[in-house]
Design a protein around this motif. Structure first.
Motif, PDB file in Angstrom:
ATOM      1  N   GLY A 276       5.648   4.540  -2.852  1.00 37.46           N
ATOM      2  CA  GLY A 276       6.526   5.713  -2.824  1.00 37.46           C
ATOM      3  C   GLY A 276       7.969   5.248  -2.707  1.00 37.46           C
ATOM      4  O   GLY A 276       8.322   4.153  -3.147  1.00 37.46           O
TER       5      GLY A 276
ATOM      6  N   THR B  18      -5.841   7.887   4.641  1.00 39.87           N
ATOM      7  CA  THR B  18      -5.200   6.577   4.860  1.00 39.87           C
ATOM      8  C   THR B  18      -5.289   6.101   6.315  1.00 39.87           C
ATOM      9  O   THR B  18      -4.748   5.061   6.653  1.00 39.87           O
TER      10      THR B  18
ATOM     11  N   TYR C 164       0.536  -3.570  -5.984  1.00 34.58           N
ATOM     12  CA  TYR C 164       0.445  -2.386  -5.130  1.00 34.58           C
ATOM     13  C   TYR C 164      -0.891  -1.677  -5.286  1.00 34.58           C
ATOM     14  O   TYR C 164      -1.625  -1.885  -6.263  1.00 34.58           O
ATOM     15  N   TYR C 165      -1.152  -0.824  -4.289  1.00 35.34           N
ATOM     16  CA  TYR C 165      -2.267   0.125  -4.370  1.00 35.34           C
ATOM     17  C   TYR C 165      -1.708   1.505  -4.069  1.00 35.34           C
ATOM     18  O   TYR C 165      -0.943   1.685  -3.113  1.00 35.34           O
ATOM     19  N   SER C 166      -2.034   2.479  -4.900  1.00 37.73           N
ATOM     20  CA  SER C 166      -1.735   3.895  -4.664  1.00 37.73           C
ATOM     21  C   SER C 166      -2.934   4.664  -5.166  1.00 37.73           C
ATOM     22  O   SER C 166      -3.831   4.060  -5.759  1.00 37.73           O
ATOM     23  N   ARG C 167      -2.910   5.982  -5.007  1.00 41.15           N
ATOM     24  CA  ARG C 167      -4.062   6.736  -5.519  1.00 41.15           C
ATOM     25  C   ARG C 167      -4.133   6.675  -7.034  1.00 41.15           C
ATOM     26  O   ARG C 167      -5.189   6.842  -7.620  1.00 41.15           O
TER      27      ARG C 167
ATOM     28  N   ILE D  80       0.878  -1.183   0.000  1.00 38.48           N
ATOM     29  CA  ILE D  80       0.000   0.000   0.000  1.00 38.48           C
ATOM     30  C   ILE D  80       0.908   1.224   0.000  1.00 38.48           C
ATOM     31  O   ILE D  80       1.602   1.489   0.977  1.00 38.48           O
ATOM     32  N   GLY D  81       0.958   1.942  -1.116  1.00 40.38           N
ATOM     33  CA  GLY D  81       1.790   3.141  -1.219  1.00 40.38           C
ATOM     34  C   GLY D  81       3.129   2.840  -1.866  1.00 40.38           C
ATOM     35  O   GLY D  81       4.076   2.438  -1.186  1.00 40.38           O
TER      36      GLY D  81
ATOM     37  N   GLY E 190       7.979   2.132  -0.340  1.00 43.97           N
ATOM     38  CA  GLY E 190       7.215   1.057  -0.986  1.00 43.97           C
ATOM     39  C   GLY E 190       7.985   0.451  -2.145  1.00 43.97           C
ATOM     40  O   GLY E 190       8.058  -0.780  -2.290  1.00 43.97           O
TER      41      GLY E 190
ATOM     42  N   CYS F  56       2.435   3.641   2.992  1.00 46.23           N
ATOM     43  CA  CYS F  56       1.967   4.940   2.485  1.00 46.23           C
ATOM     44  C   CYS F  56       2.094   6.014   3.566  1.00 46.23           C
ATOM     45  O   CYS F  56       2.385   5.725   4.722  1.00 46.23           O
TER      46      CYS F  56
ATOM     47  N   GLY G  80       4.571   1.648   8.328  1.00 47.97           N
ATOM     48  CA  GLY G  80       4.121   3.017   8.059  1.00 47.97           C
ATOM     49  C   GLY G  80       3.894   3.759   9.361  1.00 47.97           C
ATOM     50  O   GLY G  80       4.854   4.173  10.036  1.00 47.97           O
TER      51      GLY G  80
ATOM     52  N   HIS H 114      -2.607   3.758  10.491  1.00 50.85           N
ATOM     53  CA  HIS H 114      -3.004   3.172   9.194  1.00 50.85           C
ATOM     54  C   HIS H 114      -3.895   1.946   9.392  1.00 50.85           C
ATOM     55  O   HIS H 114      -4.675   1.584   8.519  1.00 50.85           O
TER      56      HIS H 114
END
Ligand code: NAP
Length: 313
Positions: free
Chosen positions: A153, A209, A172-175, A150-151, A156, A203, A231, A235
Protein backbone atom coordinates in the motif's frame (compact mmCIF):
# COMPACT_ATOMS: atom_id res chain seq x y z
CA UNK A 1 -18.65 25.06 16.34
CA UNK A 2 -17.81 25.47 20.01
CA UNK A 3 -21.10 23.88 21.09
CA UNK A 4 -20.40 20.64 19.24
CA UNK A 5 -19.39 17.87 21.64
CA UNK A 6 -16.20 16.01 20.65
CA UNK A 7 -15.02 13.03 22.68
CA UNK A 8 -11.26 12.47 22.66
CA UNK A 9 -10.56 8.92 23.81
CA UNK A 10 -7.00 9.13 25.13
CA UNK A 11 -4.12 11.62 25.25
CA UNK A 12 -2.47 11.59 21.82
CA UNK A 13 -1.06 14.99 20.89
CA UNK A 14 -0.96 18.32 22.76
CA UNK A 15 -1.45 20.47 19.67
CA UNK A 16 -4.49 18.42 18.60
CA UNK A 17 -5.95 18.57 22.10
CA UNK A 18 -5.49 22.35 22.34
CA UNK A 19 -6.99 22.97 18.91
CA UNK A 20 -9.96 20.69 19.61
CA UNK A 21 -10.47 22.55 22.89
CA UNK A 22 -10.44 25.92 21.09
CA UNK A 23 -12.85 24.90 18.35
CA UNK A 24 -15.27 22.42 19.97
CA UNK A 25 -16.76 21.41 23.30
CA UNK A 26 -14.03 18.90 24.10
CA UNK A 27 -14.56 15.96 26.47
CA UNK A 28 -11.44 14.09 27.59
CA UNK A 29 -12.65 10.51 28.07
CA UNK A 30 -9.54 9.28 29.88
CA UNK A 31 -9.95 11.84 32.64
CA UNK A 32 -13.43 10.57 33.55
CA UNK A 33 -13.26 8.53 36.76
CA UNK A 34 -16.51 6.75 35.87
CA UNK A 35 -16.93 6.47 32.10
CA UNK A 36 -20.35 4.78 32.30
CA UNK A 37 -21.72 7.65 34.39
CA UNK A 38 -20.04 10.15 32.09
CA UNK A 39 -21.72 8.62 29.04
CA UNK A 40 -25.12 8.54 30.78
CA UNK A 41 -24.75 12.26 31.46
CA UNK A 42 -23.15 13.52 28.23
CA UNK A 43 -23.82 10.99 25.44
CA UNK A 44 -26.53 13.17 23.89
CA UNK A 45 -24.17 16.06 23.31
CA UNK A 46 -21.35 14.07 21.66
CA UNK A 47 -21.36 14.24 17.87
CA UNK A 48 -17.74 13.27 17.14
CA UNK A 49 -15.13 10.86 18.47
CA UNK A 50 -11.36 11.25 18.09
CA UNK A 51 -9.39 8.03 18.55
CA UNK A 52 -5.99 6.69 17.54
CA UNK A 53 -4.09 3.42 17.20
CA UNK A 54 -4.54 2.70 20.92
CA UNK A 55 -8.17 3.62 21.57
CA UNK A 56 -10.91 3.58 18.95
CA UNK A 57 -14.65 3.54 18.49
CA UNK A 58 -15.81 0.07 19.51
CA UNK A 59 -19.35 -1.14 18.77
CA UNK A 60 -20.24 -0.55 22.45
CA UNK A 61 -19.04 3.05 22.36
CA UNK A 62 -20.80 3.74 19.05
CA UNK A 63 -24.03 2.27 20.48
CA UNK A 64 -23.66 4.40 23.60
CA UNK A 65 -23.48 7.64 21.57
CA UNK A 66 -26.86 8.14 19.86
CA UNK A 67 -25.87 11.51 18.33
CA UNK A 68 -22.51 10.32 16.96
CA UNK A 69 -21.93 11.50 13.38
CA UNK A 70 -18.21 11.09 12.77
CA UNK A 71 -15.11 9.25 14.01
CA UNK A 72 -12.05 11.29 13.04
CA UNK A 73 -9.10 9.02 13.66
CA UNK A 74 -5.60 10.25 14.55
CA UNK A 75 -3.95 7.30 12.74
CA UNK A 76 -4.11 5.70 9.32
CA UNK A 77 -4.83 2.23 10.74
CA UNK A 78 -8.51 1.57 11.31
CA UNK A 79 -8.22 -1.64 13.32
CA UNK A 80 -9.52 -0.08 16.56
CA UNK A 81 -12.74 1.17 14.88
CA UNK A 82 -15.78 -1.02 14.32
CA UNK A 83 -16.28 -0.01 10.68
CA UNK A 84 -19.25 -2.32 10.22
CA UNK A 85 -21.13 -0.68 13.10
CA UNK A 86 -20.21 2.77 11.77
CA UNK A 87 -21.67 1.85 8.36
CA UNK A 88 -24.83 0.43 9.96
CA UNK A 89 -25.35 3.61 11.97
CA UNK A 90 -24.40 6.05 9.20
CA UNK A 91 -21.37 7.29 11.16
CA UNK A 92 -18.65 8.76 8.95
CA UNK A 93 -15.02 7.70 9.49
CA UNK A 94 -11.79 9.47 8.52
CA UNK A 95 -8.10 8.64 9.04
CA UNK A 96 -4.68 10.22 8.39
CA UNK A 97 -3.22 8.63 5.22
CA UNK A 98 -0.19 9.86 3.25
CA UNK A 99 1.09 12.45 5.75
CA UNK A 100 2.79 9.73 7.84
CA UNK A 101 3.96 7.48 5.00
CA UNK A 102 7.50 8.92 4.77
CA UNK A 103 8.16 8.67 8.51
CA UNK A 104 6.97 5.09 8.76
CA UNK A 105 8.93 4.00 5.69
CA UNK A 106 12.03 5.86 6.94
CA UNK A 107 11.78 4.04 10.24
CA UNK A 108 11.39 0.66 8.51
CA UNK A 109 14.70 1.25 6.72
CA UNK A 110 16.20 2.52 9.99
CA UNK A 111 15.20 -0.73 11.69
CA UNK A 112 16.72 -2.82 8.90
CA UNK A 113 20.02 -0.97 9.24
CA UNK A 114 19.87 -1.01 13.03
CA UNK A 115 19.31 -4.78 13.20
CA UNK A 116 21.81 -5.84 10.52
CA UNK A 117 24.54 -3.34 11.43
CA UNK A 118 23.85 -3.67 15.19
CA UNK A 119 23.70 0.11 15.53
CA UNK A 120 22.21 0.04 19.04
CA UNK A 121 24.88 -2.41 20.27
CA UNK A 122 27.62 -0.30 18.67
CA UNK A 123 26.31 2.77 20.51
CA UNK A 124 26.34 0.86 23.81
CA UNK A 125 29.84 -0.39 23.02
CA UNK A 126 31.18 3.16 22.75
CA UNK A 127 29.28 4.49 25.78
CA UNK A 128 30.36 1.60 28.02
CA UNK A 129 34.04 2.14 27.23
CA UNK A 130 34.33 -1.37 25.71
CA UNK A 131 35.85 0.11 22.51
CA UNK A 132 39.02 0.89 24.45
CA UNK A 133 39.47 -2.85 24.95
CA UNK A 134 39.02 -3.82 21.29
CA UNK A 135 37.09 -3.30 18.07
CA UNK A 136 33.42 -4.17 17.67
CA UNK A 137 32.77 -7.47 15.85
CA UNK A 138 31.76 -7.57 12.18
CA UNK A 139 28.08 -7.24 11.27
CA UNK A 140 25.90 -7.94 8.19
CA UNK A 141 25.61 -5.86 5.02
CA UNK A 142 22.19 -4.36 4.22
CA UNK A 143 22.66 -3.05 0.66
CA UNK A 144 21.59 -5.66 -1.87
CA UNK A 145 19.58 -7.80 0.55
CA UNK A 146 16.28 -9.19 -0.77
CA UNK A 147 13.45 -7.18 0.82
CA UNK A 148 9.97 -8.74 0.92
CA UNK A 149 6.98 -6.57 1.83
CA UNK A 150 3.62 -7.77 3.11
CA UNK A 151 1.10 -5.19 1.86
CA UNK A 152 2.20 -2.95 -0.99
CA UNK A 153 0.00 0.00 0.00
CA UNK A 154 1.15 3.58 0.62
CA UNK A 155 3.71 2.63 3.28
CA UNK A 156 4.73 -0.65 1.65
CA UNK A 157 5.46 1.15 -1.61
CA UNK A 158 7.45 3.87 0.16
CA UNK A 159 9.55 1.15 1.86
CA UNK A 160 10.06 -0.51 -1.55
CA UNK A 161 11.26 2.75 -3.13
CA UNK A 162 13.71 3.36 -0.29
CA UNK A 163 14.98 -0.24 -0.41
CA UNK A 164 15.61 0.14 -4.16
CA UNK A 165 18.01 2.99 -3.37
CA UNK A 166 20.03 0.42 -1.40
CA UNK A 167 20.07 -1.89 -4.48
CA UNK A 168 17.75 -4.31 -2.73
CA UNK A 169 15.63 -6.54 -4.99
CA UNK A 170 12.04 -6.00 -3.80
CA UNK A 171 9.17 -8.48 -3.76
CA UNK A 172 5.77 -8.38 -2.10
CA UNK A 173 2.60 -10.15 -1.08
CA UNK A 174 -0.85 -8.52 -1.30
CA UNK A 175 -4.29 -9.92 -1.90
CA UNK A 176 -3.74 -9.26 -5.60
CA UNK A 177 -0.80 -8.67 -7.94
CA UNK A 178 -0.31 -4.98 -8.73
CA UNK A 179 -0.36 -4.14 -12.43
CA UNK A 180 1.63 -0.93 -11.99
CA UNK A 181 4.89 -2.23 -10.44
CA UNK A 182 7.74 -4.45 -11.57
CA UNK A 183 8.36 -5.81 -8.08
CA UNK A 184 8.14 -9.60 -7.86
CA UNK A 185 4.80 -10.86 -6.59
CA UNK A 186 4.41 -13.96 -4.42
CA UNK A 187 0.98 -15.50 -3.87
CA UNK A 188 1.61 -16.43 -0.23
CA UNK A 189 3.39 -14.88 2.73
CA UNK A 190 5.41 -18.07 3.32
CA UNK A 191 6.62 -18.04 -0.30
CA UNK A 192 7.54 -14.35 0.06
CA UNK A 193 9.41 -15.10 3.29
CA UNK A 194 11.41 -17.96 1.80
CA UNK A 195 12.56 -15.60 -0.97
CA UNK A 196 13.46 -12.69 1.34
CA UNK A 197 16.38 -11.75 3.58
CA UNK A 198 14.30 -9.03 5.23
CA UNK A 199 10.53 -9.34 5.59
CA UNK A 200 8.55 -6.15 6.31
CA UNK A 201 5.00 -6.10 7.63
CA UNK A 202 3.20 -3.08 6.14
CA UNK A 203 -0.37 -4.26 5.60
CA UNK A 204 -3.59 -3.21 7.33
CA UNK A 205 -4.57 -5.19 10.44
CA UNK A 206 -7.78 -7.12 9.76
CA UNK A 207 -9.07 -10.54 10.89
CA UNK A 208 -7.37 -12.01 7.77
CA UNK A 209 -3.97 -10.43 8.52
CA UNK A 210 -3.94 -11.21 12.25
CA UNK A 211 -0.93 -13.52 12.82
CA UNK A 212 -0.13 -13.30 9.12
CA UNK A 213 3.45 -13.87 10.33
CA UNK A 214 3.22 -17.27 11.99
CA UNK A 215 5.64 -20.13 12.68
CA UNK A 216 5.60 -21.31 9.06
CA UNK A 217 6.51 -17.80 7.84
CA UNK A 218 9.22 -17.34 10.47
CA UNK A 219 10.76 -20.70 9.59
CA UNK A 220 10.59 -19.79 5.89
CA UNK A 221 12.48 -16.54 6.68
CA UNK A 222 15.03 -18.63 8.52
CA UNK A 223 18.09 -18.23 10.77
CA UNK A 224 19.61 -15.47 8.62
CA UNK A 225 16.33 -13.67 7.94
CA UNK A 226 15.16 -10.48 9.64
CA UNK A 227 11.57 -9.52 10.41
CA UNK A 228 10.62 -5.83 10.49
CA UNK A 229 7.19 -4.94 11.88
CA UNK A 230 6.01 -1.36 11.40
CA UNK A 231 2.38 -2.46 10.94
CA UNK A 232 0.54 -3.61 14.05
CA UNK A 233 1.58 -6.01 16.81
CA UNK A 234 -1.14 -8.61 16.15
CA UNK A 235 0.15 -9.12 12.59
CA UNK A 236 2.82 -11.31 14.20
CA UNK A 237 2.29 -14.35 16.39
CA UNK A 238 4.49 -12.91 19.13
CA UNK A 239 4.93 -16.14 21.11
CA UNK A 240 6.19 -17.83 17.94
CA UNK A 241 8.45 -14.86 17.18
CA UNK A 242 9.97 -14.99 20.65
CA UNK A 243 10.70 -18.72 20.43
CA UNK A 244 12.11 -18.38 16.89
CA UNK A 245 14.50 -15.66 18.11
CA UNK A 246 15.43 -17.38 21.37
CA UNK A 247 16.05 -20.70 19.57
CA UNK A 248 18.05 -19.03 16.77
CA UNK A 249 15.57 -20.08 14.07
CA UNK A 250 15.25 -16.41 13.03
CA UNK A 251 18.18 -14.08 12.35
CA UNK A 252 16.78 -10.93 13.94
CA UNK A 253 13.86 -8.56 14.30
CA UNK A 254 13.16 -4.84 14.27
CA UNK A 255 9.86 -4.16 15.99
CA UNK A 256 7.97 -0.90 16.38
CA UNK A 257 4.74 -2.59 17.44
CA UNK A 258 3.72 -5.40 19.80
CA UNK A 259 0.69 -7.54 20.51
CA UNK A 260 -0.07 -6.11 23.97
CA UNK A 261 1.44 -2.62 23.99
CA UNK A 262 3.06 -1.31 26.09
CA UNK A 263 3.91 -4.85 27.27
CA UNK A 264 6.91 -6.29 25.44
CA UNK A 265 8.05 -9.90 25.97
CA UNK A 266 11.00 -9.69 28.37
CA UNK A 267 12.71 -12.63 26.64
CA UNK A 268 13.57 -10.13 23.88
CA UNK A 269 15.39 -7.69 26.18
CA UNK A 270 18.63 -9.66 26.28
CA UNK A 271 18.82 -10.41 22.54
CA UNK A 272 21.41 -8.45 20.53
CA UNK A 273 19.76 -9.24 17.18
CA UNK A 274 16.57 -7.41 18.13
CA UNK A 275 15.73 -3.69 18.07
CA UNK A 276 12.67 -2.66 20.05
CA UNK A 277 10.84 0.64 19.57
CA UNK A 278 7.83 2.02 21.49
CA UNK A 279 5.41 2.41 18.51
CA UNK A 280 7.00 5.61 17.21
CA UNK A 281 6.99 5.12 13.43
CA UNK A 282 4.91 8.25 12.75
CA UNK A 283 6.20 10.02 15.86
CA UNK A 284 7.87 13.16 14.55
CA UNK A 285 6.82 16.72 15.40
CA UNK A 286 6.15 17.50 11.74
CA UNK A 287 4.05 14.46 10.99
CA UNK A 288 2.00 14.56 14.17
CA UNK A 289 1.02 18.17 13.39
CA UNK A 290 0.06 17.18 9.84
CA UNK A 291 -1.99 14.28 11.26
CA UNK A 292 -3.66 16.59 13.79
CA UNK A 293 -4.51 19.08 11.03
CA UNK A 294 -6.19 16.28 9.09
CA UNK A 295 -8.24 15.27 12.14
CA UNK A 296 -9.31 18.91 12.63
CA UNK A 297 -9.90 19.50 8.92
CA UNK A 298 -12.12 16.45 8.65
CA UNK A 299 -14.19 17.52 11.66
CA UNK A 300 -14.57 21.06 10.36
CA UNK A 301 -15.48 19.84 6.88
CA UNK A 302 -18.09 17.48 8.31
CA UNK A 303 -19.70 20.09 10.55
CA UNK A 304 -19.72 22.66 7.71
CA UNK A 305 -21.36 20.12 5.36
CA UNK A 306 -18.30 20.07 3.11
CA UNK A 307 -16.58 17.06 1.55
CA UNK A 308 -14.40 15.13 4.02
CA UNK A 309 -10.65 15.41 3.38
CA UNK A 310 -9.80 11.74 3.92
CA UNK A 311 -13.02 9.72 4.10
CA UNK A 312 -12.98 5.99 4.82
CA UNK A 313 -16.71 5.47 5.49
P1 NAP B 1 -2.81 1.25 2.80
O1 NAP B 1 -2.25 2.15 1.76
O2 NAP B 1 -4.28 1.11 2.94
O3 NAP B 1 -2.15 -0.17 2.60
C1 NAP B 1 -2.62 -1.27 3.29
C2 NAP B 1 -2.15 -2.51 2.56
O4 NAP B 1 -2.64 -3.65 3.26
C3 NAP B 1 -2.65 -2.62 1.13
O5 NAP B 1 -1.53 -2.73 0.30
C4 NAP B 1 -3.44 -3.90 1.10
O6 NAP B 1 -3.09 -4.60 -0.07
C5 NAP B 1 -2.87 -4.64 2.31
N1 NAP B 1 -3.80 -5.63 2.80
C6 NAP B 1 -5.05 -5.46 3.29
N2 NAP B 1 -5.59 -6.65 3.59
C7 NAP B 1 -4.64 -7.58 3.29
C8 NAP B 1 -4.62 -8.98 3.36
N3 NAP B 1 -5.67 -9.70 3.81
N4 NAP B 1 -3.48 -9.61 2.99
C9 NAP B 1 -2.43 -8.90 2.54
N5 NAP B 1 -2.40 -7.57 2.43
C10 NAP B 1 -3.51 -6.92 2.79
O7 NAP B 1 -2.31 1.69 4.25
P2 NAP B 1 -0.92 2.38 4.65
O8 NAP B 1 -1.11 3.84 4.75
O9 NAP B 1 0.17 1.84 3.80
O10 NAP B 1 -0.78 1.81 6.15
C11 NAP B 1 -0.60 0.41 6.36
C12 NAP B 1 -0.67 0.06 7.82
O11 NAP B 1 0.50 0.51 8.48
C13 NAP B 1 -1.80 0.72 8.61
O12 NAP B 1 -3.01 0.01 8.46
C14 NAP B 1 -1.29 0.70 10.02
O13 NAP B 1 -1.74 -0.45 10.70
C15 NAP B 1 0.21 0.61 9.86
N6 NAP B 1 0.86 1.82 10.40
C16 NAP B 1 1.67 1.70 11.48
C17 NAP B 1 2.28 2.82 12.00
C18 NAP B 1 3.19 2.74 13.20
O14 NAP B 1 3.27 3.70 13.96
N7 NAP B 1 3.90 1.66 13.39
C19 NAP B 1 2.05 4.09 11.45
C20 NAP B 1 1.22 4.17 10.35
C21 NAP B 1 0.62 3.03 9.83
P3 NAP B 1 -4.18 -5.21 -1.08
O15 NAP B 1 -5.42 -4.37 -0.96
O16 NAP B 1 -3.53 -5.12 -2.40
O17 NAP B 1 -4.34 -6.59 -0.59
Amino acid sequence: MDAIGVLMLCPMNNYLEQELDKRFNLFRYWTQPNQTEFLAQHADSIRAVVGNSTAGASADLIDALPKLEIVSNFSVGLDKIDLTRCKEKGVRVTNTPDVLTDDVADLAIGLMLAVLRRICQCDKYVRSGAWKLGDFRLTTKFSGKRVGIIGLGRIGLAVAERAEAFDCPVSYYSRSKKADTNYTYYGSVAELASNSDVLVVACALTPETTHVVNREVLDALGPKGVLINIGRGPHVDEAELVSALVEGRLGGAGLDVFEKEPQVPEELFGLENVVLLPHVASGTEETRIAMADLVLGNLEAHFSSKALLTPVV
